[in-house]
Design an enzyme around this catalytic site. Structure first.
Site, PDB file in Angstrom:
ATOM      1  N   GLU A 165       0.832  -1.350  -0.127  1.00 15.07           N
ATOM      2  CA  GLU A 165      -0.068  -0.048   0.089  1.00 15.07           C
ATOM      3  C   GLU A 165       0.846   1.415  -0.178  1.00 15.07           C
ATOM      4  O   GLU A 165       0.782   2.380   0.848  1.00 15.07           O
ATOM      5  CB  GLU A 165      -0.869   0.122   1.127  1.00 15.07           C
ATOM      6  N   GLU A 270      -6.490 -10.642  -0.228  1.00 13.74           N
ATOM      7  CA  GLU A 270      -7.117 -10.298   1.104  1.00 13.74           C
ATOM      8  C   GLU A 270      -8.523 -10.303   0.704  1.00 13.74           C
ATOM      9  O   GLU A 270      -9.382  -9.300   1.054  1.00 13.74           O
ATOM     10  CB  GLU A 270      -6.489  -9.163   1.569  1.00 13.74           C
TER      11      GLU A 270
HETATM   12  O1  G3I Z   1      -1.354  -6.135  19.326  1.00 12.41           O
HETATM   13  C1  G3I Z   1      -2.270  -5.143  19.710  1.00 12.41           C
HETATM   14  C2  G3I Z   1      -2.580  -5.504  21.039  1.00 12.41           C
HETATM   15  O2  G3I Z   1      -1.334  -5.822  22.054  1.00 12.41           O
HETATM   16  C3  G3I Z   1      -3.406  -4.665  21.670  1.00 12.41           C
HETATM   17  O3  G3I Z   1      -4.087  -4.983  22.948  1.00 12.41           O
HETATM   18  C4  G3I Z   1      -4.961  -4.597  20.781  1.00 12.41           C
HETATM   19  C5  G3I Z   1      -5.829  -3.790  21.317  1.00 12.41           C
HETATM   20  O4  G3I Z   1      -5.458  -2.223  21.305  1.00 12.41           O
HETATM   21  O5  G3I Z   1      -4.258  -4.141  19.619  1.00 12.41           O
HETATM   22  C6  G3I Z   1      -3.383  -5.032  18.748  1.00 12.41           C
HETATM   23  O6  G3I Z   1      -3.010  -4.732  17.816  1.00 12.41           O
HETATM   24  C7  G3I Z   1      -3.941  -4.510  16.718  1.00 12.41           C
HETATM   25  C8  G3I Z   1      -3.435  -5.348  15.580  1.00 12.41           C
HETATM   26  O7  G3I Z   1      -4.295  -5.434  14.429  1.00 12.41           O
HETATM   27  C9  G3I Z   1      -2.952  -6.752  16.029  1.00 12.41           C
HETATM   28  O8  G3I Z   1      -4.124  -7.239  16.386  1.00 12.41           O
HETATM   29  C10 G3I Z   1      -4.402  -3.075  16.258  1.00 12.41           C
HETATM   30  O9  G3I Z   1      -4.865  -2.402  17.296  1.00 12.41           O
HETATM   31  C11 G3I Z   1      -5.328  -3.167  14.936  1.00 12.41           C
HETATM   32  O10 G3I Z   1      -5.281  -1.938  14.389  1.00 12.41           O
HETATM   33  C12 G3I Z   1      -4.526  -4.226  13.845  1.00 12.41           C
HETATM   34  O11 G3I Z   1      -5.525  -4.208  12.821  1.00 12.41           O
HETATM   35  C13 G3I Z   1      -4.931  -4.717  11.869  1.00 12.41           C
HETATM   36  C14 G3I Z   1      -4.763  -3.956  10.489  1.00 12.41           C
HETATM   37  O12 G3I Z   1      -4.314  -4.592   9.524  1.00 12.41           O
HETATM   38  C15 G3I Z   1      -3.872  -2.925  10.884  1.00 12.41           C
HETATM   39  O13 G3I Z   1      -3.729  -1.708   9.764  1.00 12.41           O
HETATM   40  C16 G3I Z   1      -5.991  -6.207  11.229  1.00 12.41           C
HETATM   41  O14 G3I Z   1      -5.701  -7.014  12.278  1.00 12.41           O
HETATM   42  C17 G3I Z   1      -5.478  -6.725  10.043  1.00 12.41           C
HETATM   43  O15 G3I Z   1      -6.511  -7.434   9.544  1.00 12.41           O
HETATM   44  C18 G3I Z   1      -5.164  -5.351   8.745  1.00 12.41           C
HETATM   45  O16 G3I Z   1      -4.886  -6.031   7.769  1.00 12.41           O
HETATM   46  C19 G3I Z   1      -4.434  -5.164   6.675  1.00 12.41           C
HETATM   47  C20 G3I Z   1      -3.444  -5.948   5.875  1.00 12.41           C
HETATM   48  O17 G3I Z   1      -2.532  -6.175   6.740  1.00 12.41           O
HETATM   49  C21 G3I Z   1      -2.867  -4.868   4.796  1.00 12.41           C
HETATM   50  N1  G3I Z   1      -4.105  -4.627   3.897  1.00 12.41           N
HETATM   51  C22 G3I Z   1      -5.228  -3.888   4.666  1.00 12.41           C
HETATM   52  C23 G3I Z   1      -5.763  -5.104   5.795  1.00 12.41           C
HETATM   53  C24 G3I Z   1      -7.054  -4.267   6.408  1.00 12.41           C
HETATM   54  O18 G3I Z   1      -6.852  -3.231   7.088  1.00 12.41           O
END
Ligand code: G3I
Length: 377
Positions: A165, A270
């Site tokens: 991205e 995805e």
């Molecule tokens: O690891 C922390 C944890 O320690 C904490 O307790 C928790 C609550 O705040 O957050 C956790 O981090 C989260 C992380 O996922 C791991 O679970 C983040 O808040 C959360 O924002 C993050 O979201 C991920 C997102 O990418 C981040 O941009 C989604 O799970 C994931 O599905 C999403 O995947 C992306 C691809 O990598 C790239 N393409 C788009 C896709 C959707 O955004």
């Protein structure tokens, strides 16, 4: 042997015809799944994303379902920079190791997602004490991260989302990577990956790839790399689709054809289909305003109406009809999650919604879209 097995997975996914006998024999011994991947085994690899929660808990029933239904896996978060190198030169491998071990045990094609991204990359990467890192420091950090990660997993992971991205329509996304290094960071990332593993399949991954400007800009960057002797092998079209707002099938088809014409393998990387009304117009400043609106943008809190389920099945059917039509251009199709409850779409763009974007429901049973695509074969 390790390299041979890896080569088999790569060649069977990417359709590289010349397959030495020993590799062909491995194909015979590869895990034969009895699920959806088996149905599409002559078209493309079929995969899903595995969450940190599943890796941490070792949720055997979900992992067994994944091993049965799919032959390709991507780590949803466990292989991102913030997970692998949370602080400089302090690597944390355990979740990613578990992910890779699961893939090897089940003879699955394992995707490395992702090496260079503006999101989920710790602040230290772009810093030198209180100021911005220099171009040289950031390039060294990029090279060290890419080299260390690929070197650790190259016997198990043959396909990498090297850059994720980085492009917005017809220009570079403004990010610290761009600000500090300049647009060359794209080519440098691929060069560092290629020098670490010359035989890997290296991908540029992004969303909204149906946008013609974006396609043109991406292909131009890939061609610039080519002129520098740096090969980009494929593109990941994320395909975060919606039920009604599109993108239209014909625009996805045009993108697949255009990327293939540019010499790129296409990965649907995805895939999910959002069934909820668009939430973007409801991001008001007042909490109570948002609360009030959430009823309108969270209409299926208790269950998905059968009429909507039928529309979801039809959307997946038409997408897979297109993918089968262009199976010669498509290396794999990965869903962004397996069961509805684990989807990122329950919390985006605001938390607490109940979405139904995937093939399996909250009790881990296959939904109408599962049968709609299975019945295409
Ligand atoms: O690891 C922390 C944890 O320690 C904490 O307790 C928790 C609550 O705040 O957050 C956790 O981090 C989260 C992380 O996922 C791991 O679970 C983040 O808040 C959360 O924002 C993050 O979201 C991920 C997102 O990418 C981040 O941009 C989604 O799970 C994931 O599905 C999403 O995947 C992306 C691809 O990598 C790239 N393409 C788009 C896709 C959707 O955004």
């Amino acid at each position: 042997m390790k390299q041979t097995r890896r080569k088999f997975l790569l060649q069977s996914a990417l359709g590289i015809s010349a397959m030495p006998l020993v590799v062909a024999n491995l194909r015979a011994s590869a895990a034969v799944s009895s699920g959806l991947a088996e149905v599409f085994k002559d078209d493309f690899h079929l995969g899903t994303a595995i969450s940190d929660a599943t890796l941490r808990s070792g949720d055997s029933s979900l992992l067994n379902l994944i091993a049965r239904e799919f032959n390709t896996i991507t780590a949803e978060n466990a292989m991102k920079w913030e997970s692998l190198q949370p602080s400089e030169n302090q690597f944390s491998w355990h979740l990613a190791d578990d992910f890779v071990k699961f893939g090897r045990k089940n003879k699955m094609l394992t995707i490395g997602h992702t090496l260079v991204w503006h999101s989920q990359t710790p602040e230290y990467v772009f810093k030198n004490k209180a100021s911005l890192a220099s171009r040289g420091i950031l390039l060294r950090r990029m090279q060290n991260h890419i080299g260390t990660v690929i070197d650790r997993y190259k016997d198990s992971i043959a396909i990498w989302d090297v850059v994720n991205e980085a492009i917005e329509q017809n220009k570079w996304r403004r990010s610290k990577w761009l600000e500090i290094i300049g647009e060359e960071y794209f080519a440098k990332a691929f060069a560092f990956a290629r020098e670490t593993d010359p035989t890997a399949h290296l991908i540029y991954n992004d969303y909204n790839m149906h946008n013609p400007d974006k396609q043109e800009f991406i292909i131009a960057q890939v061609n610039k790399c080519k002129k520098m002797g740096i090969r980009v092998d494929g593109v990941g079209m994320e395909c975060h689709a919606t039920l009604d707002e599109g993108p239209p099938i014909v625009e996805i088809e045009t993108a697949i054809v255009n990327f293939a014409k540019a010499g790129l393998r296409v990965h649907i990387s995805e895939l999910d289909v959002d069934v909820l009304p668009s939430a973007w117009d409801y991001q008001g400043a007042e909490i109570d305003v948002n609360y009030e609106y959430s009823e309108k943008i969270n209409p299926y809190k208790n269950a998905l109406p059968s009429a909507v389920s039928a529309r979801l099945a039809e959307r997946y059917r038409e997408l897979f009809e297109l993918f089968i039509k262009h199976r010669d251009k498509i290396a794999r199709i990965s869903f962004w999650g397996t069961t509805d409850d684990e989807s990122w779409k329950n919390d985006w763009p605001m938390a607490g919604r109940t979405n139904y974007p995937l093939l399996f429901d909250r009790s881990r049973s296959p939904k109408a879209p599962y049968f709609a695509i299975k019945n295409l074969k």
